[in-house]
Design a protein around this motif. Structure first.
Motif, short mmCIF file in Angstrom:
data_model
loop_
_atom_site.label_atom_id
_atom_site.label_comp_id
_atom_site.label_asym_id
_atom_site.label_seq_id
_atom_site.Cartn_x
_atom_site.Cartn_y
_atom_site.Cartn_z
N THR A 6 0.84 -1.21 0.00
CA THR A 6 0.00 0.00 0.00
C THR A 6 0.88 1.26 0.00
O THR A 6 0.56 2.24 -0.68
CB THR A 6 -0.99 0.03 1.19
OG1 THR A 6 -0.27 -0.23 2.39
CG2 THR A 6 -2.09 -0.98 1.04
N LYS A 332 -8.70 -7.56 1.54
CA LYS A 332 -9.20 -6.96 2.77
C LYS A 332 -8.23 -5.86 3.25
O LYS A 332 -8.64 -4.74 3.50
CB LYS A 332 -9.34 -8.06 3.84
CG LYS A 332 -10.09 -7.65 5.06
CD LYS A 332 -10.54 -8.91 5.83
CE LYS A 332 -11.38 -8.55 7.04
NZ LYS A 332 -10.73 -7.76 8.05
N TYR A 333 -6.96 -6.21 3.30
CA TYR A 333 -5.98 -5.26 3.82
C TYR A 333 -5.93 -3.99 2.96
O TYR A 333 -6.01 -2.87 3.46
CB TYR A 333 -4.57 -5.88 3.91
CG TYR A 333 -3.59 -4.90 4.51
CD1 TYR A 333 -3.43 -4.83 5.90
CD2 TYR A 333 -2.88 -4.00 3.72
CE1 TYR A 333 -2.59 -3.87 6.46
CE2 TYR A 333 -2.03 -3.06 4.28
CZ TYR A 333 -1.88 -3.00 5.65
OH TYR A 333 -1.06 -2.06 6.21
N ASN A 335 -8.05 -2.74 0.66
CA ASN A 335 -9.27 -1.93 0.62
C ASN A 335 -9.53 -1.23 1.95
O ASN A 335 -10.01 -0.10 1.98
CB ASN A 335 -10.46 -2.78 0.16
CG ASN A 335 -10.41 -3.01 -1.34
OD1 ASN A 335 -10.58 -2.08 -2.13
ND2 ASN A 335 -10.14 -4.24 -1.76
N GLU A 336 -9.21 -1.90 3.05
CA GLU A 336 -9.39 -1.26 4.36
C GLU A 336 -8.39 -0.13 4.57
O GLU A 336 -8.60 0.74 5.41
CB GLU A 336 -9.24 -2.30 5.48
CG GLU A 336 -10.51 -3.11 5.67
CD GLU A 336 -10.40 -4.20 6.72
OE1 GLU A 336 -11.40 -4.91 6.89
OE2 GLU A 336 -9.33 -4.35 7.35
N ASN A 337 -7.33 -0.16 3.79
CA ASN A 337 -6.31 0.88 3.95
C ASN A 337 -6.29 1.88 2.79
O ASN A 337 -5.28 2.51 2.51
CB ASN A 337 -4.94 0.24 4.16
CG ASN A 337 -4.84 -0.34 5.57
OD1 ASN A 337 -4.60 0.38 6.52
ND2 ASN A 337 -5.10 -1.64 5.70
#
Ligand code: PLP
Length: 381
Positions: A6, A332-333, A335-337
């Motif tokens: 990210t 998940k990681y 998109n959550e970030n």
């Protein structure tokens, strides 16, 4: 380790805090100037110079003899299939790993879809599985056409897709289809600018479609194009997408069921401006792909690169993770970030409308569905 991903993507797009979208449109050229012209001249709808100009630009760029602009890629496919003779009840071959529009367009024509497996090399339709299906299940009958021996349906067309901008093995698919007298309609919605052996995707089959939806390499807001070397097909496409109106200065007479699918001058104006930037955008996207390739190699994650004899527009960059579990964790990681990523499409044979369609074994398509993740791919400003 995903936080390194990210961070890398945030730096790449110079977005330290904001959401990094998957593919945002960019308007860095003459869009406003051409749109102003539409408004100043009042030619915002079906009359005006931009539709023809956009068609000419696409034909010249792809090397297709003719291009017909329509309101989106889905209706472009529907019309292309109709004009290639697909009739209600015919079988039409396509792949399970594609966007739903490919299947929907076949369904609008009343076609019975047959899903062929994918291959892992170029991510497209698998020529071996296609050949196997045709050899085992079909025969050429007295009228010269291909029929499914089990269902007695005519197999009239095949729609391979150049997914995420990567050219599929279209030469082999073409060869197999021509042996079985099946028309090839290429779904090149995602692959403007991509070539195979130096030839533009979409110029191998009888006809092809492009999409200019907002998430594509270039956009018209919404839009599509039918491209072909077949003059009759192009003329007919223009005619039936403009309500099949017999030309006359003032009388309204329509001699068959037509469609109001013509692209407007406003959409085409944006398209003309975007075409002036297309090569620049593709160079920019390919540079991004090269940076991703280098980064993921260091982190032992497989980045999907164009194969030999292919030139890809890298519409949506693809990584191939270890398994479905890693795919879920990664999605998940990220998109959550605030970094948009997404899986490949759910295979078409799993959708309620298409669950009863014929299909070959779909082992490769399932393998790819389990592992593919698309990562941010916009042109970097
Ligand atoms: C593979 C594929 N086929 C067809 C389409 C349909 O295009 P549109 O959205 O312009 O109707 C799209 C894109 O949206 C696509 O990705």
């Amino acid at each position: 380790m995903y936080n390194e991903v990210t961070t890398f993507i945030r730096n790449l797009y110079n977005k330290p805090t904001d959401l990094v979208p998957l593919h945002a449109p960019v308007f860095t050229g003459n869009e406003k100037k051409y749109l102003n012209e539409c408004i100043d001249t009042t030619f915002v709808s079906y009359v005006g110079r931009f539709v023809t100009l956009f068609e000419e630009k696409i034909a010249a760029y792809t090397g297709a003899k003719y291009a017909v602009a329509v309101v989106n890629g889905t209706c472009a496919l529907e019309i292309a299939l109709k004009l290639c003779g697909v009739k209600s009840g015919d079988e039409v071959l396509t792949q399970a790993l594609t966007f739903v529009a490919t299947s929907n367009a076949i369904a609008y024509c009343g076609g019975n879809i047959v899903f062929i497996d994918s291959e892992k090399q170029n991510l497209g339709m698998c020529p071996e599985k296609l050949e196997e299906f045709l050899t085992e299940n079909t025969e050429i009958r007295a009228d010269g056409y291909c029929y499914n021996k089990n269902t007695n349906n005519k197999v009239s067309a095949c729609v391979p897709v150049h997914i995420f901008g990567h050219p599929c093995l279209i030469d082999k698919i073409n060869e197999i289809c021509s042996k079985h007298n099946i028309v090839v309609v290429e779904d090149a919605a995602e692959s403007i600018g991509s070539t195979y052996f130096g030839k533009h995707t979409g110029t191998f089959g009888k006809t092809a479609v492009l999409s200019f939806n907002g998430n594509k390499t270039i956009t018209t807001g919404g839009g599509g194009m039918i491209i072909t070397d077949d003059e009759q097909l192009a003329k007919k496409a223009k005619y039936i997408t403009t309500t099949a109106k017999v030309p006359h200065p003032y009388e309204f007479f329509h001699d068959e069921l037509g469609y109001n699918y013509r692209m407007t001058n406003v959409n085409a104006a944006i398209g003309c401006a975007q075409m002036e930037k297309l090569d620049e955008y593709i160079a920019n996207k390919r540079e991004t792909a090269a940076l991703y390739k280098e980064f993921f190699a260091k982190h032992k994650i497989e980045f999907f690169s164009e194969k030999e004899n292919c030139f890809s527009n890298y519409w949506l960059n693809v990584i191939i993770l270890k398994d479905r579990e890693q795919r879920e964790d990664f999605l998940k990681y990220t998109n959550e970030n605030g970094v948009m990523t997404r899986p490949a499409w759910t295979l078409m044979n799993k959708l309620p409308m298409y669950k009863n369609c014929l299909h070959t074994n779909l082992d490769n398509a399932q393998w790819l569905e389990d592992r593919i993740v698309n990562i941010p791919s916009s042109v970097r400003l």
